[in-house]
Motif scaffolding. Structure first.
Motif, short mmCIF file in Angstrom:
data_model
loop_
_atom_site.label_atom_id
_atom_site.label_comp_id
_atom_site.label_asym_id
_atom_site.label_seq_id
_atom_site.Cartn_x
_atom_site.Cartn_y
_atom_site.Cartn_z
N GLU A 110 8.98 -9.82 -16.05
CA GLU A 110 7.68 -10.51 -16.00
C GLU A 110 6.70 -9.90 -17.00
O GLU A 110 5.94 -10.62 -17.65
N GLU A 111 6.74 -8.56 -17.13
CA GLU A 111 5.85 -7.88 -18.08
C GLU A 111 6.13 -8.32 -19.52
O GLU A 111 5.22 -8.54 -20.31
N ALA A 112 7.42 -8.43 -19.86
CA ALA A 112 7.79 -8.85 -21.21
C ALA A 112 7.33 -10.28 -21.47
O ALA A 112 6.80 -10.58 -22.54
N LYS A 113 7.54 -11.14 -20.50
CA LYS A 113 7.10 -12.54 -20.65
C LYS A 113 5.59 -12.62 -20.83
O LYS A 113 5.10 -13.39 -21.65
N LEU A 114 4.87 -11.82 -20.08
CA LEU A 114 3.42 -11.79 -20.18
C LEU A 114 3.00 -11.27 -21.57
O LEU A 114 2.13 -11.86 -22.23
N GLU A 115 3.62 -10.19 -22.01
CA GLU A 115 3.30 -9.59 -23.31
C GLU A 115 3.56 -10.57 -24.46
O GLU A 115 2.82 -10.61 -25.43
N ALA A 140 20.24 -5.16 -35.41
CA ALA A 140 21.34 -4.73 -34.52
C ALA A 140 21.72 -3.27 -34.72
O ALA A 140 21.79 -2.50 -33.76
N ASP A 141 22.00 -2.88 -35.96
CA ASP A 141 22.42 -1.49 -36.22
C ASP A 141 21.33 -0.50 -35.84
O ASP A 141 21.60 0.55 -35.26
N PHE A 142 20.08 -0.85 -36.16
CA PHE A 142 18.96 0.02 -35.82
C PHE A 142 18.86 0.20 -34.31
O PHE A 142 18.69 1.33 -33.82
N LEU A 143 18.96 -0.89 -33.55
CA LEU A 143 18.84 -0.81 -32.09
C LEU A 143 19.96 0.04 -31.48
O LEU A 143 19.70 0.88 -30.62
N GLU A 196 20.45 9.19 -14.18
CA GLU A 196 20.34 7.75 -14.42
C GLU A 196 18.89 7.35 -14.74
O GLU A 196 18.63 6.57 -15.65
N GLU A 197 17.96 7.94 -14.02
CA GLU A 197 16.54 7.67 -14.25
C GLU A 197 16.11 8.16 -15.63
O GLU A 197 15.35 7.48 -16.34
N GLN A 198 16.58 9.33 -16.05
CA GLN A 198 16.24 9.85 -17.37
C GLN A 198 16.81 8.97 -18.48
O GLN A 198 16.15 8.73 -19.49
N VAL A 199 18.04 8.50 -18.29
CA VAL A 199 18.66 7.60 -19.27
C VAL A 199 17.85 6.32 -19.37
O VAL A 199 17.52 5.86 -20.47
N LEU A 200 17.48 5.76 -18.25
CA LEU A 200 16.70 4.53 -18.23
C LEU A 200 15.33 4.74 -18.89
O LEU A 200 14.86 3.90 -19.67
N ARG A 201 14.71 5.88 -18.61
CA ARG A 201 13.42 6.19 -19.21
C ARG A 201 13.53 6.24 -20.74
O ARG A 201 12.65 5.74 -21.45
N MET A 202 14.62 6.80 -21.25
CA MET A 202 14.82 6.87 -22.70
C MET A 202 15.12 5.49 -23.29
O MET A 202 14.65 5.17 -24.38
N ILE A 203 15.88 4.68 -22.59
CA ILE A 203 16.17 3.33 -23.08
C ILE A 203 14.88 2.53 -23.20
O ILE A 203 14.72 1.74 -24.14
N LYS A 204 13.95 2.78 -22.31
CA LYS A 204 12.68 2.05 -22.34
C LYS A 204 11.79 2.47 -23.51
O LYS A 204 10.74 1.87 -23.72
N THR A 205 12.21 3.46 -24.28
CA THR A 205 11.45 3.85 -25.47
C THR A 205 12.03 3.20 -26.73
O THR A 205 11.53 3.45 -27.83
N PRO A 220 12.24 -3.82 -33.52
CA PRO A 220 11.16 -3.72 -34.52
C PRO A 220 10.43 -5.04 -34.77
O PRO A 220 9.32 -5.04 -35.29
N GLU A 221 11.02 -6.14 -34.36
CA GLU A 221 10.39 -7.44 -34.57
C GLU A 221 9.63 -7.94 -33.34
O GLU A 221 8.90 -8.92 -33.43
N ILE A 222 9.83 -7.27 -32.21
CA ILE A 222 9.23 -7.72 -30.95
C ILE A 222 8.56 -6.51 -30.29
O ILE A 222 9.21 -5.47 -30.13
N PRO A 223 7.30 -6.62 -29.85
CA PRO A 223 6.60 -5.46 -29.28
C PRO A 223 6.94 -5.17 -27.81
O PRO A 223 6.08 -4.85 -27.02
N VAL A 224 8.22 -5.30 -27.45
CA VAL A 224 8.67 -5.07 -26.07
C VAL A 224 9.96 -4.25 -26.14
O VAL A 224 10.79 -4.47 -27.03
N ASN A 225 10.13 -3.31 -25.20
CA ASN A 225 11.33 -2.48 -25.23
C ASN A 225 12.57 -3.29 -24.84
O ASN A 225 12.48 -4.33 -24.19
N VAL A 226 13.74 -2.78 -25.24
CA VAL A 226 14.99 -3.52 -25.04
C VAL A 226 15.33 -3.72 -23.57
O VAL A 226 15.98 -4.71 -23.21
N TYR A 227 14.89 -2.81 -22.71
CA TYR A 227 15.17 -2.95 -21.28
C TYR A 227 14.37 -4.12 -20.70
O TYR A 227 14.92 -4.97 -20.00
N GLU A 228 13.08 -4.16 -21.00
CA GLU A 228 12.23 -5.23 -20.47
C GLU A 228 12.59 -6.58 -21.10
O GLU A 228 12.37 -7.62 -20.48
#
Length: 140
Positions: free
Chosen positions: A131-136, A94-97, A44-53, A57-65
């Motif tokens: 909070e990190e995404a909001k700050l970014e 959408a398709d890219f994500l 589960e941790e490895q899956v989450l780590r990959m999702i965070k990558t 493309p229009e927003i400089p924040v990962n989809v999880y955050e």
């Protein structure tokens, strides 16, 4: 003829052996359960780590955050089911994500199949961001 004393001593020995076996069986079961839970949590941790990558493309924040990932389910047999949403129903990325999530999560050892479901309930809003995404993004 077996004396009652010998029979009683044999019965006590058998009871002790049986109790010892039951205790060890319980400990072995507990150990196996612990190992399986540890492997599951690691996966589960490895899956989450990959999702965070995966980045929009229009927003400089990962989809999880961004709060776009609603559910990650690992039912077993190498299957990973993910419910995610988009910042807008007509999102051009959408398709890219979806493909990026499938490809990156599918690269995790132990994952053989990735199913990504796009959902719009509940509707995404800025409050779902970390909070990190909001700050970014300058929302704080």
């Amino acid at each position: 003829m077996i004396s009652s004393s010998l029979f009683f001593d044999s019965f006590i020995s058998f009871t002790r052996i049986f109790a010892h076996f039951k205790k060890n069986q319980y400990l072995c079961t507990l150990f196996v359960y612990y190992q399986l839970m540890n492997e599951f949590l690691e996966l589960e941790e490895q899956v989450l780590r990959m999702i965070k990558t995966v980045y929009d493309p229009e927003i400089p924040v990962n989809v999880y955050e961004l709060g776009l990932i609603y559910r990650i389910d690992l039912p077993g047999d190498g299957v990973c089911n993910i419910d995610m949403t988009l910042t807008a129903p007509n999102c051009p990325a959408a398709d890219f994500l979806v493909e990026d999530v499938k490809q990156k999560v599918g690269s995790v050892d132990g994952i053989n199949e990735v199913n990504v479901n796009i959902v719009f309930e509940p509707e995404w809003n800025k409050d779902m961001m970390s909070e990190e995404a909001k700050l970014e993004l300058g929302f704080l």
